[in-house]
Design an enzyme around this catalytic site. Structure first.
Site, PDB file in Angstrom:
ATOM      1  N   TYR A  14       0.719  -1.293  -0.221  1.00 55.75           N
ATOM      2  CA  TYR A  14       0.005   0.099  -0.181  1.00 55.75           C
ATOM      3  C   TYR A  14       0.945   1.244   0.017  1.00 55.75           C
ATOM      4  O   TYR A  14       0.597   2.317  -0.905  1.00 55.75           O
ATOM      5  CB  TYR A  14      -1.150   0.066   1.136  1.00 55.75           C
ATOM      6  CG  TYR A  14      -1.826  -1.351   1.127  1.00 55.75           C
ATOM      7  CD1 TYR A  14      -2.357  -1.658   0.059  1.00 55.75           C
ATOM      8  CD2 TYR A  14      -2.192  -1.858   2.229  1.00 55.75           C
ATOM      9  CE1 TYR A  14      -3.166  -2.760   0.179  1.00 55.75           C
ATOM     10  CE2 TYR A  14      -3.033  -3.319   2.600  1.00 55.75           C
ATOM     11  CZ  TYR A  14      -3.619  -3.653   1.230  1.00 55.75           C
ATOM     12  OH  TYR A  14      -4.379  -4.542   1.330  1.00 55.75           O
ATOM     13  N   HIS A  79      19.842  -0.531  25.568  1.00 50.65           N
ATOM     14  CA  HIS A  79      19.373   0.764  25.529  1.00 50.65           C
ATOM     15  C   HIS A  79      19.687   1.353  24.105  1.00 50.65           C
ATOM     16  O   HIS A  79      20.869   1.432  23.896  1.00 50.65           O
ATOM     17  CB  HIS A  79      20.022   1.575  26.629  1.00 50.65           C
ATOM     18  CG  HIS A  79      19.595   2.781  26.839  1.00 50.65           C
ATOM     19  ND1 HIS A  79      19.463   4.051  25.955  1.00 50.65           N
ATOM     20  CD2 HIS A  79      18.533   3.311  27.921  1.00 50.65           C
ATOM     21  CE1 HIS A  79      18.659   5.141  26.677  1.00 50.65           C
ATOM     22  NE2 HIS A  79      18.088   4.539  27.608  1.00 50.65           N
ATOM     23  N   THR A 104      18.588  13.898  27.472  1.00 51.34           N
ATOM     24  CA  THR A 104      18.037  12.843  27.813  1.00 51.34           C
ATOM     25  C   THR A 104      17.778  12.085  26.460  1.00 51.34           C
ATOM     26  O   THR A 104      17.827  12.662  25.579  1.00 51.34           O
ATOM     27  CB  THR A 104      16.734  12.564  28.792  1.00 51.34           C
ATOM     28  OG1 THR A 104      15.747  13.288  28.133  1.00 51.34           O
ATOM     29  CG2 THR A 104      17.076  13.623  30.091  1.00 51.34           C
ATOM     30  N   HIS A 152     -31.216   9.678   0.720  1.00 49.39           N
ATOM     31  CA  HIS A 152     -31.676   8.424   1.506  1.00 49.39           C
ATOM     32  C   HIS A 152     -31.381   7.355   0.308  1.00 49.39           C
ATOM     33  O   HIS A 152     -32.048   6.354   0.590  1.00 49.39           O
ATOM     34  CB  HIS A 152     -32.935   8.282   2.138  1.00 49.39           C
ATOM     35  CG  HIS A 152     -33.386   9.822   2.679  1.00 49.39           C
ATOM     36  ND1 HIS A 152     -32.959   9.656   4.069  1.00 49.39           N
ATOM     37  CD2 HIS A 152     -34.109  10.887   2.484  1.00 49.39           C
ATOM     38  CE1 HIS A 152     -33.521  10.833   4.503  1.00 49.39           C
ATOM     39  NE2 HIS A 152     -34.032  11.596   3.409  1.00 49.39           N
ATOM     40  N   SER A 282     -13.256 -11.028 -11.166  1.00 46.40           N
ATOM     41  CA  SER A 282     -13.742 -11.990 -10.148  1.00 46.40           C
ATOM     42  C   SER A 282     -13.034 -13.535 -10.623  1.00 46.40           C
ATOM     43  O   SER A 282     -13.032 -13.623 -11.908  1.00 46.40           O
ATOM     44  CB  SER A 282     -15.381 -12.265 -10.226  1.00 46.40           C
ATOM     45  OG  SER A 282     -15.576 -13.449  -9.803  1.00 46.40           O
ATOM     46  N   ARG A 296     -10.789  -0.747  -1.565  1.00 42.81           N
ATOM     47  CA  ARG A 296      -9.565  -0.784  -0.807  1.00 42.81           C
ATOM     48  C   ARG A 296      -9.352   0.537  -0.106  1.00 42.81           C
ATOM     49  O   ARG A 296      -8.956   0.561   0.977  1.00 42.81           O
ATOM     50  CB  ARG A 296      -8.253  -0.916  -1.653  1.00 42.81           C
ATOM     51  CG  ARG A 296      -7.037  -1.104  -0.941  1.00 42.81           C
ATOM     52  CD  ARG A 296      -5.912  -1.471  -1.765  1.00 42.81           C
ATOM     53  NE  ARG A 296      -5.936  -2.713  -2.449  1.00 42.81           N
ATOM     54  CZ  ARG A 296      -5.123  -3.202  -3.168  1.00 42.81           C
ATOM     55  NH1 ARG A 296      -4.176  -2.431  -3.754  1.00 42.81           N
ATOM     56  NH2 ARG A 296      -5.298  -4.503  -3.601  1.00 42.81           N
ATOM     57  N   ARG A 322       6.021  11.554  32.818  1.00 44.72           N
ATOM     58  CA  ARG A 322       6.343  10.416  31.543  1.00 44.72           C
ATOM     59  C   ARG A 322       5.976   9.125  32.151  1.00 44.72           C
ATOM     60  O   ARG A 322       6.225   8.865  33.300  1.00 44.72           O
ATOM     61  CB  ARG A 322       7.552  10.549  30.871  1.00 44.72           C
ATOM     62  CG  ARG A 322       8.583   9.618  31.117  1.00 44.72           C
ATOM     63  CD  ARG A 322       9.322   9.359  29.911  1.00 44.72           C
ATOM     64  NE  ARG A 322       8.410   8.539  28.953  1.00 44.72           N
ATOM     65  CZ  ARG A 322       8.704   8.190  27.647  1.00 44.72           C
ATOM     66  NH1 ARG A 322      10.054   8.268  27.344  1.00 44.72           N
ATOM     67  NH2 ARG A 322       7.804   7.467  26.846  1.00 44.72           N
ATOM     68  N   SER A 327       5.308   4.072  24.202  1.00 45.07           N
ATOM     69  CA  SER A 327       6.463   3.758  23.150  1.00 45.07           C
ATOM     70  C   SER A 327       6.138   2.759  22.279  1.00 45.07           C
ATOM     71  O   SER A 327       6.246   2.941  21.229  1.00 45.07           O
ATOM     72  CB  SER A 327       7.629   3.506  24.053  1.00 45.07           C
ATOM     73  OG  SER A 327       8.652   3.130  23.058  1.00 45.07           O
TER      74      SER A 327
END
Length: 477
Positions: A14, A79, A104, A152, A282, A296, A322, A327
């Protein structure tokens, strides 16, 4: 490609390569390094003992990331940020000691998230503008083509094919306004420390408040932003993600509405999405031409609309300065929302660019219903000729019911005009009645509305964004 593990259809089927790159590890980690360079430059300019030689060393390795070193280090320390600080330091031994100074993990993580979302929104905007341009072209081309309108999904007063397209266009224009607002108000987190107090910089700059106040604006300027959010905890407010995904959900809703209309029109054989020469509709019914691209669009749009709940719930459930329960959710919901909307807009471009209109079918259906819609005009003409309005209204009601029965019960053509011509109360011949059956007489101001809408609303937007025009979509069917 490996065939023994799950692969996301968002990347395989996609989303464009361009959108996929924006959310790639390469984009992410190169942005981390740009942010580390911006921080080091800012700290040097504000007086910390950082040399130009160290800055130059960092810049010389901004692009050639030693991924294997970072991966091996992450296996040891668990980390991601400190692993990349280490890997960068391996390449930059002179600058190793000043990388990430005072920051940080959220300094690189959150600022990068905002930068990536901005780039992704820019790509979404480019494609959205092109969808609007294609729809405007279609609306202008078919502004005079009468067609049966529905309320409608029941026959109502006629409109034109072009007027209906302006309804789709207007919703996408609303989405563009929302996108521009969010894009124009995005800010960086900046470098605010563990709980947003910039305590580490008080140490680094010996309590010099004036100097510390310059850090965020300088980082923002170096990264191409006007400002940073004035206050934060450790992270930027997750409300930002909510706003961004709500824009995507809005586009998805507009695309879904348009695709539903096209699917219904294709069922009526009035308008058809593009169908390639060798395309199979089809596996069982060789004659079928299914509106699979519009289907789609609807399918992916539902995904995006539901996906917008993720950042909203995440924002609502953050604790104090926090928590980390955002995450894993962010890693999924933000990229996948953008990858899906990218695929949706490519499909919209493809469908609108190749829409096929069948005027003869449209006219046939419209004429079968037109006698009912013309009754008010017929009644007015009969009143002008001396008839009684109330009596004529009752006769038309009775004859309309009779004609409706002929159509619905007996399966025959609408014979309302013949019934009216045979009724002496109207004093009108069948030939006179048939002259009133010009569909263009019943579309009101449709064509004028299209012209005014394109001139006054759409064209100024396209002119303002002309540098974004010219996108053509390639889709995987």
């Amino acid at each position: 490609m490996s065939n023994d593990r799950y692969v996301s259809p968002l990347s395989e089927r996609y989303a464009s390569r361009e959108m996929q790159y924006i959310f790639s590890p390469d984009m992410k980690f190169k942005t981390w390094r740009r942010l580390w360079i911006a921080l080091a430059e800012t700290e040097k300019e504000l007086g910390l003992p950082i040399t130009q030689e160290q800055i130059d060393e960092l810049k010389s390795h901004a692009e050639d990331i030693n991924y294997e070193v970072a991966k091996e280090r992450e296996r040891q320390v668990r980390h991601d940020v400190m692993s990349h600080v280490y890997a960068y330091g391996v390449q930059c031994p002179k600058a190793k000691g000043i990388i990430h100074l005072g920051a940080t993990s959220c300094y690189v993580g959150d600022n990068t998230d905002v930068i990536v979302m901005r780039e992704a929104l820019r790509l979404v905007k480019k494609k959205l503008v092109n969808v609007i341009a294609e729809l405007a072209k279609f609306a202008g081309e078919w502004k005079d083509q009468p067609t049966l309108a529905f309320t409608h999904f029941q026959p109502a007063q006629p409109t034109t094919v072009g007027k209906r397209a302006t309804l789709w266009t207007q919703e996408f224009l609303m989405d563009l306004q929302d996108l521009d607002y969010v894009l124009g108000t995005l800010k960086l987190l900046g470098s605010k420390g563990t709980t947003g107090t910039q305590a580490s910089f008080l140490e680094l700059f010996d309590g010099d408040q004036e100097t510390i106040d310059k850090i965020d604006p300088m980082i923002a300027q170096k990264m191409g932003f006007e400002a940073c959010y004035p206050v934060s905890g450790q992270t930027y407010s997750r409300k930002v993600d909510t706003r961004v995904l709500n824009v995507l959900a809005g586009i998805a809703a507009s695309a879904h509405k348009m695709s539903n209309d096209i699917r219904l029109l294709q069922h009526l054989k009035e308008v058809e999405e593009p169908f390639e020469k060798s395309q199979i509709g089809s596996s069982a019914m060789a004659y079928k031409r299914n509106p699979m691209r519009s289907e789609r669009i609807a399918s992916l749009s539902r995904y995006v609309m539901v996906d917008a709940l993720n950042p909203a719930i995440t924002s609502a459930t953050q604790w104090f300065e926090r928590t980390l329960d955002d995450s894993a959710n962010k890693r999924l919901s933000i990229p996948e929302g953008f990858l899906a909307i990218d695929g949706i807009l490519d499909l919209c471009l493809n469908v609108v660019d190749g829409l096929v209109v069948y005027p003869k079918v449209i006219e046939k259906r419209l004429r079968s219903e037109l006698p009912f819609m013309a009754t008010e005009n017929i009644m007015m003409d009969a009143v002008k000729a001396g008839g009684d309005r109330q009596e004529l209204h009752e006769r038309i009601r009775e004859l309309s019911m009779e004609a409706g029965k002929t159509v619905k019960v007996e399966g025959k053509d609408n014979n309302l005009l013949e019934l009216i011509a045979a009724d002496p109360a109207f004093n009108m011949t069948l030939e006179e009645l048939q002259k009133t059956m010009d569909p263009a007489k019943y579309t009101g101001r449709s064509a004028v509305q299209v012209e005014a809408f394109l001139k006054n609303v759409v064209n100024p937007v396209l002119e303002e964004n002309k540098d974004l025009l010219g996108v053509k979509a390639e889709i995987n069917v």
